[in-house]
Design a protein around this motif. Structure first.
Motif, mmCIF file in Angstrom:
data_model
loop_
_atom_site.group_PDB
_atom_site.id
_atom_site.type_symbol
_atom_site.label_atom_id
_atom_site.label_comp_id
_atom_site.label_asym_id
_atom_site.label_seq_id
_atom_site.Cartn_x
_atom_site.Cartn_y
_atom_site.Cartn_z
ATOM 1 N N TYR A 138 0.832 -1.210 0.000
ATOM 2 C CA TYR A 138 0.000 0.000 0.000
ATOM 3 C C TYR A 138 0.866 1.260 0.000
ATOM 4 N N ILE A 139 1.876 1.280 0.874
ATOM 5 C CA ILE A 139 2.763 2.443 0.969
ATOM 6 C C ILE A 139 3.538 2.634 -0.344
ATOM 7 N N GLY A 140 3.939 1.532 -0.950
ATOM 8 C CA GLY A 140 4.671 1.618 -2.216
ATOM 9 C C GLY A 140 3.864 2.328 -3.291
ATOM 10 N N TYR A 141 2.610 1.957 -3.422
ATOM 11 C CA TYR A 141 1.747 2.599 -4.420
ATOM 12 C C TYR A 141 1.363 4.018 -3.998
ATOM 13 N N LEU A 142 1.283 4.246 -2.701
ATOM 14 C CA LEU A 142 0.977 5.591 -2.202
ATOM 15 C C LEU A 142 2.087 6.559 -2.607
ATOM 16 N N LYS A 143 3.335 6.128 -2.432
ATOM 17 C CA LYS A 143 4.479 6.970 -2.798
ATOM 18 C C LYS A 143 4.535 7.189 -4.314
ATOM 19 N N LYS A 144 4.258 6.128 -5.054
ATOM 20 C CA LYS A 144 4.266 6.235 -6.515
ATOM 21 C C LYS A 144 3.215 7.238 -6.987
ATOM 22 N N ALA A 145 2.021 7.138 -6.414
ATOM 23 C CA ALA A 145 0.936 8.051 -6.784
ATOM 24 C C ALA A 145 1.272 9.483 -6.384
ATOM 25 N N TYR A 146 1.878 9.627 -5.207
ATOM 26 C CA TYR A 146 2.255 10.962 -4.718
ATOM 27 C C TYR A 146 3.257 11.620 -5.667
ATOM 28 N N LEU A 147 4.253 10.868 -6.090
ATOM 29 C CA LEU A 147 5.250 11.411 -7.022
ATOM 30 C C LEU A 147 4.606 11.772 -8.351
ATOM 31 N N ASN A 148 3.725 10.906 -8.838
ATOM 32 C CA ASN A 148 3.022 11.206 -10.095
ATOM 33 C C ASN A 148 2.225 12.501 -9.975
ATOM 34 N N MET A 149 1.585 12.690 -8.843
ATOM 35 C CA MET A 149 0.775 13.887 -8.611
ATOM 36 C C MET A 149 1.654 15.137 -8.527
ATOM 37 N N GLU A 150 2.753 15.034 -7.775
ATOM 38 C CA GLU A 150 3.628 16.185 -7.568
ATOM 39 C C GLU A 150 4.378 16.592 -8.831
ATOM 40 N N LEU A 151 4.712 15.614 -9.662
ATOM 41 C CA LEU A 151 5.534 15.895 -10.844
ATOM 42 C C LEU A 151 4.715 16.080 -12.116
ATOM 43 N N ALA A 152 3.411 15.866 -12.031
ATOM 44 C CA ALA A 152 2.551 15.877 -13.225
ATOM 45 C C ALA A 152 2.718 17.130 -14.073
ATOM 46 N N ASP A 153 2.662 18.296 -13.446
ATOM 47 C CA ASP A 153 2.749 19.547 -14.199
ATOM 48 C C ASP A 153 4.101 19.722 -14.877
ATOM 49 N N TYR A 154 5.142 19.154 -14.276
ATOM 50 C CA TYR A 154 6.490 19.304 -14.821
ATOM 51 C C TYR A 154 6.769 18.318 -15.955
ATOM 52 N N LEU A 155 5.924 17.281 -16.069
ATOM 53 C CA LEU A 155 6.163 16.241 -17.071
ATOM 54 C C LEU A 155 5.340 16.432 -18.343
ATOM 55 N N LYS A 156 4.591 17.532 -18.416
ATOM 56 C CA LYS A 156 3.844 17.814 -19.631
ATOM 57 C C LYS A 156 4.820 18.132 -20.769
ATOM 58 N N VAL A 157 4.550 17.568 -21.938
ATOM 59 C CA VAL A 157 5.443 17.759 -23.084
ATOM 60 C C VAL A 157 4.828 18.785 -24.030
ATOM 61 N N THR A 158 5.535 19.891 -24.240
ATOM 62 C CA THR A 158 5.062 20.974 -25.100
ATOM 63 C C THR A 158 5.677 20.872 -26.486
ATOM 64 N N SER A 159 5.187 21.690 -27.418
ATOM 65 C CA SER A 159 5.747 21.719 -28.768
ATOM 66 C C SER A 159 7.195 22.192 -28.740
ATOM 67 N N ASP A 160 7.515 23.081 -27.798
ATOM 68 C CA ASP A 160 8.902 23.542 -27.650
ATOM 69 C C ASP A 160 9.804 22.410 -27.188
ATOM 70 N N ASP A 161 9.279 21.565 -26.297
ATOM 71 C CA ASP A 161 10.054 20.409 -25.833
ATOM 72 C C ASP A 161 10.402 19.499 -27.015
ATOM 73 N N ILE A 162 9.417 19.271 -27.877
ATOM 74 C CA ILE A 162 9.628 18.403 -29.039
ATOM 75 C C ILE A 162 10.666 19.012 -29.981
ATOM 76 N N SER A 163 10.543 20.301 -30.244
ATOM 77 C CA SER A 163 11.496 20.985 -31.129
ATOM 78 C C SER A 163 12.902 20.944 -30.554
ATOM 79 N N ASN A 164 13.025 21.208 -29.264
ATOM 80 C CA ASN A 164 14.335 21.203 -28.610
ATOM 81 C C ASN A 164 14.965 19.823 -28.615
ATOM 82 N N PHE A 165 14.131 18.786 -28.397
ATOM 83 C CA PHE A 165 14.640 17.420 -28.396
ATOM 84 C C PHE A 165 15.156 17.037 -29.778
#
Length: 234
Positions: A138-165
């Motif tokens: 339970y704790i393992g999935y709780l931590k995984k979900a927490y990280l997904n929630m906290e990092l979600a906004d930072y992991l969005k891929v924009t058109s600039d990200d694609i161009s830069n890559f």
């Protein structure tokens, strides 16, 4: 999963010795503590993982390893503490793992029931083990979900990200074949987004870990760790 359960079971049985609740690491925020008994148990796992990687006889454990293990365990405790405080279990980030959790619970029940059937463990011990294993899942999935929630906004891929890559990997990846670059790998936009997100996740996760460490104001008891290292080296 069964191998992990076996390891956890052996740790559970061996952890009967109780040590004084001295802290090898503490945090300024929320006063978290890593006790001697906790680090001893974790350090056994740390050594097993290390030797599984480098091979037995190819590594001599030193105080540096004990400090590294202490830092890793301290961060895990901080992450667990943060996840519990966050309320993430009420969000879709956690609820999406409900079926996975239920499946792992079934494996645990099957494993513990097997121990009972083979008379390798008493009923009271079995229920304690069952509860502890399920809590770890339970704790393992709780931590995984927490990280997904906290990092979600930072992991969005924009058109600039694609161009830069594409610019950074020019000649390495492309959306269509180029006769001038026969070794270039053809990649779909779906695959490209996945690669970019992987790169972002590694970087952002590291930055997030550093920020949590500073936020909690971690302090290691170096003298206690030195004393413990000498004891474990006997």
């Amino acid at each position: 999963m069964r191998v992990l359960l076996s390891i956890f079971f052996s740790i559970f049985i061996l952890s009967g010795n109780v040590y004084a609740a001295e802290c090898v690491a503490t945090t300024k925020l929320d006063n978290l503590c890593i006790t001697v008994s906790e680090i001893k148990s974790y350090y056994r796992q740390y050594k097993r993982r290390k030797l599984a990687t480098v091979g037995k006889g190819n590594w001599y454990f030193t105080l540096a390893d004990l400090i590294e293990a202490t830092k890793a365990l301290t961060f895990e405790k901080i992450l667990t503490h943060e996840a519990k405080k966050s309320g993430v279990e009420k969000t879709p980030y956690f609820k999406r793992y409900q079926r996975d959790i239920e499946n792992e619970y079934k494996e645990i029940d099957s494993y513990v029931d097997g121990l009972l059937k083979d008379k390798k463990i008493k009923k009271e011990e079995a229920e304690k083990l069952r509860k502890k294993l399920k809590e770890a899942v339970y704790i393992g999935y709780l931590k995984k979900a927490y990280l997904n929630m906290e990092l979600a906004d930072y992991l969005k891929v924009t058109s600039d990200d694609i161009s830069n890559f594409m610019e950074a990997h020019k000649g390495e990846y492309g959306f269509k074949r180029d006769p001038d670059r026969p070794k270039m790998k053809i990649i779909s936009k779906v695959e490209l987004v996945r690669l970019i997100r992987q790169e972002k996740r590694t970087r952002v996760a590291q930055e997030f870990a550093v920020s949590l460490w500073k936020k909690y104001g971690v302090k290691l008891d170096k003298k206690l760790l030195e004393k413990l290292d000498k004891e474990l080296d006997k």
